[in-house]
Design a protein around this motif. Structure first.
Motif, mmCIF file in Angstrom:
data_model
loop_
_atom_site.group_PDB
_atom_site.id
_atom_site.type_symbol
_atom_site.label_atom_id
_atom_site.label_comp_id
_atom_site.label_asym_id
_atom_site.label_seq_id
_atom_site.Cartn_x
_atom_site.Cartn_y
_atom_site.Cartn_z
ATOM 1 N N ILE A 44 0.860 -1.176 0.000
ATOM 2 C CA ILE A 44 0.000 0.000 0.000
ATOM 3 C C ILE A 44 0.897 1.227 0.000
ATOM 4 N N SER A 45 0.727 2.098 -0.998
ATOM 5 C CA SER A 45 1.502 3.329 -1.106
ATOM 6 C C SER A 45 0.588 4.515 -0.854
ATOM 7 N N THR A 46 1.051 5.422 0.000
ATOM 8 C CA THR A 46 0.312 6.643 0.271
ATOM 9 C C THR A 46 1.238 7.810 -0.029
ATOM 10 N N ILE A 47 0.820 8.694 -0.930
ATOM 11 C CA ILE A 47 1.617 9.871 -1.258
ATOM 12 C C ILE A 47 0.887 11.074 -0.685
ATOM 13 N N TYR A 48 1.588 11.841 0.159
ATOM 14 C CA TYR A 48 0.955 12.977 0.825
ATOM 15 C C TYR A 48 1.924 14.151 0.880
ATOM 16 N N TYR A 49 1.377 15.310 1.173
ATOM 17 C CA TYR A 49 2.158 16.541 1.290
ATOM 18 C C TYR A 49 2.299 16.846 2.769
ATOM 19 N N ASN A 50 3.526 16.937 3.275
ATOM 20 C CA ASN A 50 3.720 17.143 4.706
ATOM 21 C C ASN A 50 3.910 18.609 5.089
ATOM 22 N N GLN B 264 5.968 20.700 3.502
ATOM 23 C CA GLN B 264 7.199 21.145 2.862
ATOM 24 C C GLN B 264 7.531 20.311 1.627
ATOM 25 N N PHE B 265 7.378 18.999 1.733
ATOM 26 C CA PHE B 265 7.732 18.085 0.642
ATOM 27 C C PHE B 265 6.596 17.098 0.389
ATOM 28 N N TRP B 266 6.629 16.486 -0.784
ATOM 29 C CA TRP B 266 5.750 15.367 -1.103
ATOM 30 C C TRP B 266 6.471 14.093 -0.700
ATOM 31 N N VAL B 267 5.786 13.219 0.021
ATOM 32 C CA VAL B 267 6.393 12.029 0.608
ATOM 33 C C VAL B 267 5.568 10.807 0.240
ATOM 34 N N ALA B 268 6.251 9.702 -0.053
ATOM 35 C CA ALA B 268 5.587 8.419 -0.288
ATOM 36 C C ALA B 268 5.831 7.536 0.933
ATOM 37 N N LEU B 269 4.757 7.054 1.526
ATOM 38 C CA LEU B 269 4.825 6.130 2.651
ATOM 39 C C LEU B 269 4.365 4.782 2.132
ATOM 40 N N ILE B 270 5.251 3.795 2.154
ATOM 41 C CA ILE B 270 4.963 2.486 1.584
ATOM 42 C C ILE B 270 4.872 1.463 2.704
ATOM 43 N N GLU B 271 3.791 0.679 2.695
ATOM 44 C CA GLU B 271 3.580 -0.366 3.687
ATOM 45 C C GLU B 271 3.482 -1.701 2.965
ATOM 46 N N LYS B 272 4.301 -2.653 3.386
ATOM 47 C CA LYS B 272 4.259 -4.007 2.834
ATOM 48 C C LYS B 272 3.669 -4.922 3.899
ATOM 49 N N ILE B 273 2.577 -5.590 3.539
ATOM 50 C CA ILE B 273 1.930 -6.515 4.462
ATOM 51 C C ILE B 273 2.194 -7.917 3.944
#
Length: 127
Positions: free
Chosen positions: A5-11, A13-22
């Motif tokens: 599951i990949s979540t791309i969000y704006y924090n 200052q920067f755009w960040v991808a948070l990746i979760e592997k289940i």
């Protein structure tokens, strides 16, 4: 087969991808990548083809995503929890590596001191 599951969000200052592997066994691994400016479609394709395979993931014990469909508020809470979990795992890993480096450095200094003491002793003995 593991679920990703990949979540791309704006924090802010920067755009960040948070990746979760289940994994199949229910284990959760979390990784993070910072894009900088807003990623375009070509940036995302480049990320998944070239950068994603070399991304470091941290093993965690908790799993937050159980339902497939969530409201926006639930999704943002899950993302925040995963980000906190990622930060905690990364901090623990960093602390462990720092301690290991300290041990190695201490052993190197000890070895250097022993060699120096042995040379001094040889020099003092004479021929």
């Amino acid at each position: 087969m593991e679920e990703v599951i990949s979540t791309i969000y704006y924090n802010g200052q920067f755009w960040v991808a948070l990746i979760e592997k289940i994994g199949d066994d229910g284990s959760l691994k979390v990784g993070k990548y910072t894009f900088g400016p807003e990623p375009t479609n070509t940036d995302l394709i480049h990320f998944y083809q070239n950068i994603y395979p070399y991304l470091s993931f941290y093993e965690t014990g908790e799993r937050f995503r159980i339902k497939e469909k969530r409201s926006i508020d639930e999704q943002s809470r899950c993302t925040k929890k995963s980000l906190v979990l990622y930060s905690a795992c990364r901090g623990a890993d960093r602390e462990l590596r720092r301690k290991e480096r300290g041990k190695v450095r201490h052993q190197e200094q000890d070895e250097k001191y022993r060699k120096k003491a042995a040379r001094k002793k040889e020099k003092k003995r004479g021929h």
